[in-house]
Design an enzyme around this catalytic site. Structure first.
Site, PDB file in Angstrom:
ATOM      1  N   LYS A  81       0.865  -1.179   0.000  1.00 28.84           N
ATOM      2  CA  LYS A  81       0.000   0.000   0.000  1.00 28.84           C
ATOM      3  C   LYS A  81       0.902   1.230   0.000  1.00 28.84           C
ATOM      4  CE  LYS A  81      -3.938   1.963   2.564  1.00 28.84           C
ATOM      5  NZ  LYS A  81      -4.872   1.805   3.696  1.00 28.84           N
ATOM      6  N   SER A 156      -9.756   1.859   2.772  1.00 24.73           N
ATOM      7  CA  SER A 156      -8.881   2.560   1.874  1.00 24.73           C
ATOM      8  C   SER A 156      -7.836   1.678   1.187  1.00 24.73           C
ATOM      9  CB  SER A 156      -8.160   3.671   2.642  1.00 24.73           C
ATOM     10  OG  SER A 156      -7.314   3.117   3.644  1.00 24.73           O
ATOM     11  N   SER A 180     -10.060  -0.341   6.999  1.00 24.94           N
ATOM     12  CA  SER A 180      -9.500  -0.249   5.649  1.00 24.94           C
ATOM     13  C   SER A 180      -8.802  -1.481   5.114  1.00 24.94           C
ATOM     14  CB  SER A 180      -8.530   0.924   5.571  1.00 24.94           C
ATOM     15  OG  SER A 180      -9.262   2.107   5.409  1.00 24.94           O
TER      16      SER A 180
HETATM   17  N1  GLN Z   1     -13.652   4.507   6.499  1.00 26.07           N
HETATM   18  C1  GLN Z   1     -12.763   4.903   7.550  1.00 26.07           C
HETATM   19  C2  GLN Z   1     -12.335   6.328   7.328  1.00 26.07           C
HETATM   20  O1  GLN Z   1     -12.540   6.834   6.263  1.00 26.07           O
HETATM   21  C3  GLN Z   1     -11.625   3.950   7.662  1.00 26.07           C
HETATM   22  C4  GLN Z   1     -10.333   4.366   7.044  1.00 26.07           C
HETATM   23  C5  GLN Z   1      -9.187   3.475   7.386  1.00 26.07           C
HETATM   24  O2  GLN Z   1      -9.323   2.435   8.016  1.00 26.07           O
HETATM   25  N2  GLN Z   1      -8.003   3.906   6.977  1.00 26.07           N
HETATM   26  O3  GLN Z   1     -11.813   6.942   8.218  1.00 26.07           O
END
Ligand code: GLN
Length: 495
Positions: A81, A156, A180
């Protein structure tokens, strides 16, 4: 040996084939690079491809294997990532802000995987600064779900999930602040693990919300995840929140029978807003667990209704503070022709960040302001403790908690949408981050050819329980072996 079906092999199978010298690391790396070049235009899972470095690492791995040295990950191609700093390679966090940032050092996670012999094929697309659950907020354009390219892969870590699902890589790193890893794993039909907070070092992983961020893994099966976790986990003195605890042998515990395992189903996660197809697939998976000897019971996590609000406030507050370092002076993007210092700060941040990131910084700064701190942040921290206490209480009675990972299948991409609410697309995952617990999502079925995921949650530092339960399920089912139909071309006409 024929390389045509290589991409269908799991990481564990590839490891065996490499060490048996049925196949060389160079052959494998080249095959996957070719596959990425021919298929990824339509998925957009990679931001940066590193063919020369990857082939060089592959040649070195081949030499090691020839001398019968190296370990289980020697010569295994992975991708990371783009939130992990990789020395000499652009590390963008999918933001215009870091589009020109070449990391001067290597994150602990990527360094450990490299030391274990794994090869880095490149850097994967994601939501900008990991804020989002749909991968629509990347500066490099949205990632498409390989099962249906008109739909989101989740986020994400959507690039990681899509690349594993499309069989472009056997495994990938991800990060999980509020879901994410698990939510895109569910939407793309792969296995994703978010370890306990502190199990894996955060050093060199660009910070979003430091009290919740955790590095983890997306791969096809629990066995593959176990192989990678063993190499990534463990104490790192450069991360003050990294736990100084021994790393168990995760592979050794995969085969434990599940007879007598106590599974809790929190009633707050099984409500009417759930898609009927997902509910059915999850129920079938739970029946399978009963057949394996597990004892399923209902439980309650009464503070669940506060999770979304508490997560949004605290994650945004931490983000507003973490992202203050991107000011046009030290890292990344700087606006053209600044008229003085203040103008440079303002315009660099204004032009360098996307809308989702800016809306979080605004919310977070508001929550942290002197006037609001006590009534908003402090209060949210207290409720966070109540959310953790719910879990601790329940874990006195059950060994694992199970929920759907996400209550609906992958939705359509929506490029016109403005900033989304932080938990809009992943309501069932952030409680785990607030509580610092480990959790895993595994594919357990499909609804009109779109994957459904089951979330397993364990007490702190019991990743082996998650991997064991997932592996036992994967021994008697085939959902983790399903792969999406191959589509050449860019798939954009489908939109
Ligand atoms: N959907 C969550 C956010 O937008 C999770 C993001 C994440 O785990 N990086 O904050």
């Amino acid at each position: 040996m024929h390389t045509g079906d290589l991409h269908e092999s799991s990481l564990a199978q590839l490891s065996r084939r490499l060490r048996a010298r049925e196949l060389s690391c160079v052959e494998l790396t080249q095959t996957l690079l070719d596959r990425i070049r021919s298929l990824d235009a339509g998925i957009n899972s990679f931001i940066t491809l590193c063919p020369e470095q990857a082939l060089e690492q592959a040649r070195a791995a081949d030499r090691l294997i020839e001398r019968q040295e190296g370990g289980v990950l020697t010569g295994i191609p992975l991708a990371h990532k783009d939130i992990f700093c990789t020395r000499g390679i652009r590390t963008s966090c999918a933001s215009r802000m870091l589009d020109n940032f070449i990391a001067p050092y290597e994150s602990t996670v990527t360094a450990r995987l490299r030391e274990a012999g794994a090869i880095n094929l490149g850097k994967l697309n994601m939501d900008e600064f990991a804020m989002g659950s749909s991968n629509e907020t990347s500066f490099y354009g949205p990632v498409r779900n390989p099962w249906d390219r008109r739909r989101i892969p989740g986020g994400s870590s959507g690039g990681s999930a899509a690349a594993v699902a499309a069989r472009l890589v056997p495994g990938a790193t991800g990060s999980d602040t509020g879901g994410s890893i698990r939510q895109p794993a569910a939407l793309c039909g792969v296995t994703g693990l978010k370890p306990t907070y502190g199990r894996v070092s955060r050093w060199g992983m660009i910070a979003f919300a430091s009290s919740m961020d955790q590095a983890g893994i997306l791969a096809r099966s629990a066995e593959d995840v176990a192989l990678l976790l063993g190499a990534m986990a463990g104490f790192d003195e450069r991360d003050a929140t990294c736990a100084n605890r021994a790393v168990p042998d995760y592979l050794a515990q995969l085969e434990r029978p599940l007879a007598g395992l106590r599974i809790g189903l929190p009633k707050e996660y099984f409500q009417s807003a759930m898609d009927a197809g997902i509910a059915e697939e999850v129920q079938k998976a739970l029946d399978e667990y009963s057949k394996l000897g597990a004892l399923v019971q209902d439980i309650s996590l009464p503070h669940t209704r506060y999770v979304g609000t508490v997560y949004s406030l605290l994650a945004s507050a931490e983000a507003s503070s973490n992202l203050a370092r991107f000011d046009g002076a030290h890292f990344g993007y700087r606006c053209k022709d600044p008229q003085g210092l203040e103008d440079m700060y303002k315009r660099s941040r204004c032009e360098g960040f996307g809308r989702q990131v800016k809306s979080r910084i605004l919310l977070g700064t508001y929550a942290l302001s002197a006037r609001n701190y006590t009534s908003v942040c402090l209060q949210a921290q207290k409720v966070r403790r109540l959310i953790l206490n719910d879990f601790l209480k329940v874990f006195a009675e059950v060994d694992l908690i199970m929920t759907p990972t996400i209550p609906v299948p992958a939705r359509f991409l929506d490029r016109s949408a403005g900033p989304m609410s932080p938990c809009g697309d992943d309501p069932f995952t952030p409680a785990v981050n607030l509580a610092g617990l480990p959790a895993l999502s595994l594919p357990v079925g499909q609804v009109t050819r779109l994957p459904a995921g089951l979330q397993l949650i364990a007490p702190h530092f019991h990743e082996e329980r998650l991997l064991n339960a997932a592996h036992q399920f994967q021994k008697v089912t085939d959902w983790h072996r399903e792969s999406p139909p191959v589509q050449q071309g860019n798939g954009r006409s489908a939109l």
